[in-house]
Design a protein around this motif. Structure first.
Motif, mmCIF file in Angstrom:
data_model
loop_
_atom_site.group_PDB
_atom_site.id
_atom_site.type_symbol
_atom_site.label_atom_id
_atom_site.label_comp_id
_atom_site.label_asym_id
_atom_site.label_seq_id
_atom_site.Cartn_x
_atom_site.Cartn_y
_atom_site.Cartn_z
ATOM 1 N N LYS A 1 -9.066 6.645 7.907
ATOM 2 C CA LYS A 1 -8.732 5.353 7.297
ATOM 3 C C LYS A 1 -7.765 5.502 6.117
ATOM 4 N N CYS A 2 -6.772 6.356 6.266
ATOM 5 C CA CYS A 2 -5.777 6.556 5.210
ATOM 6 C C CYS A 2 -4.400 6.112 5.708
ATOM 7 N N ARG A 3 -3.643 5.464 4.823
ATOM 8 C CA ARG A 3 -2.301 5.021 5.176
ATOM 9 C C ARG A 3 -1.376 6.223 5.348
ATOM 10 N N SER A 4 -0.573 6.175 6.404
ATOM 11 C CA SER A 4 0.371 7.260 6.664
ATOM 12 C C SER A 4 1.757 6.952 6.123
ATOM 13 N N PHE B 1 0.853 -1.186 0.000
ATOM 14 C CA PHE B 1 0.000 0.000 0.000
ATOM 15 C C PHE B 1 0.888 1.234 0.000
ATOM 16 N N ARG B 2 0.310 2.341 -0.479
ATOM 17 C CA ARG B 2 1.043 3.599 -0.549
ATOM 18 C C ARG B 2 0.454 4.613 0.434
ATOM 19 N N LYS C 1 -6.549 4.105 1.016
ATOM 20 C CA LYS C 1 -7.560 3.743 2.000
ATOM 21 C C LYS C 1 -7.143 2.448 2.706
ATOM 22 N N ALA C 2 -7.307 2.403 4.012
ATOM 23 C CA ALA C 2 -6.917 1.234 4.811
ATOM 24 C C ALA C 2 -8.122 0.316 4.988
ATOM 25 N N ILE D 1 -2.896 0.951 12.606
ATOM 26 C CA ILE D 1 -3.203 2.321 13.003
ATOM 27 C C ILE D 1 -4.176 2.970 12.014
ATOM 28 N N ALA D 2 -3.839 2.885 10.732
ATOM 29 C CA ALA D 2 -4.722 3.465 9.715
ATOM 30 C C ALA D 2 -6.045 2.714 9.629
ATOM 31 N N PHE D 3 -6.020 1.410 9.925
ATOM 32 C CA PHE D 3 -7.224 0.581 9.873
ATOM 33 C C PHE D 3 -8.288 1.115 10.831
#
Length: 237
Positions: free
Chosen positions: A169-172, A127-128, A132-133, A162-164
């Motif tokens: 809900k966004c990947r950091s 994932f980037r 969205k997680a 964490i993002a989940f």
């Protein structure tokens, strides 16, 4: 056919059944099973509900065998192993999560039976940053790098949690496979099903994630303290 006729027939059948030992046992079993069904309407969590279902299945099995009633016997003979299996599965999950919480095990290995696995080649991006997680991950084998901070994670760790659970809900960070990897993942729907079936599961997961955040905070504080000491030494020299 009137309701009075049906009532009189039911009373006559019950009276006739109570004249034999088998009939008395069947009636008592049916009454106990019925009590379990009524009690199940008052419970709020899944494990007690399944236990009451097992009790009612056993009671109706005895009734169906002694009355006899082939349909009732077949129905509850089918439902009994299903309810026993689901009860055992949820009890096992609760025990695994509780043991992990007590041992401060942040690996998430207890989630493996509920995750799906997939193999990725070295260089694959899981994932980037900004994605969205929609999945929670567990690294079973291989190594994964979090590109923005240059941190490499070894196998046996849960990640992406964490993002989940974050509001947006966004990947950091971006996660990239350094080597060939075996990654297990669980989607949001499956996670929610586990939570609603067993609220204790959700509570313990929150405890584990809080533990992970605290561990990350302590590690960051240690890094800041170490950097401060290095800077002080350099100024002193």
């Amino acid at each position: 056919m009137s309701w009075q006729f049906l009532f009189d027939t039911a009373v006559a059948n019950l009276t006739a059944a109570l004249t034999t030992t088998e009939g008395i046992i069947a009636a008592i079993s049916a009454a106990i099973a019925g009590a379990f069904v009524v009690a199940s309407t008052f419970v709020k969590t899944m494990i007690p509900l399944r236990c009451l279902a097992v009790g009612s299945n056993l009671g109706f099995l005895v009734y169906g065998a002694l009355h006899p009633s082939l349909i009732m016997l077949a129905l509850h003979a089918t439902l009994l192993p299903i309810n026993i299996f689901r009860t055992a599965q949820m009890v096992k999950l609760t025990r695994r999560v509780s043991e992990a919480a007590q041992a401060s095990d942040l690996s998430g290995v207890w989630l493996r039976p509920y995750m799906r696995n997939r193999r990725y080649r070295a260089g694959h991006v899981l994932f980037r940053k900004g994605d969205k997680a929609d999945h929670l991950f567990f690294l079973a084998s291989g190594r994964i790098e979090f590109v923005e901070i240059g941190q490499v994670m070894e196998a046996g760790r849960l990640f992406g949690e964490i993002a989940f659970f974050a509001p947006d809900k966004c990947r950091s960070l971006t996660a990239r496979c350094v080597t060939d990897c075996l990654v297990l993942r669980i989607d949001e729907l499956t996670f929610k099903q586990l939570y609603f079936q067993n609220p204790a599961f959700g509570f313990e997961v929150v405890s584990l994630i809080a533990g992970r955040l605290m561990a990350d905070r302590h590690r960051l504080e240690a890094m800041v303290a170490a950097a401060g000491q290095t800077e002080s030494v350099s100024h002193a020299t």
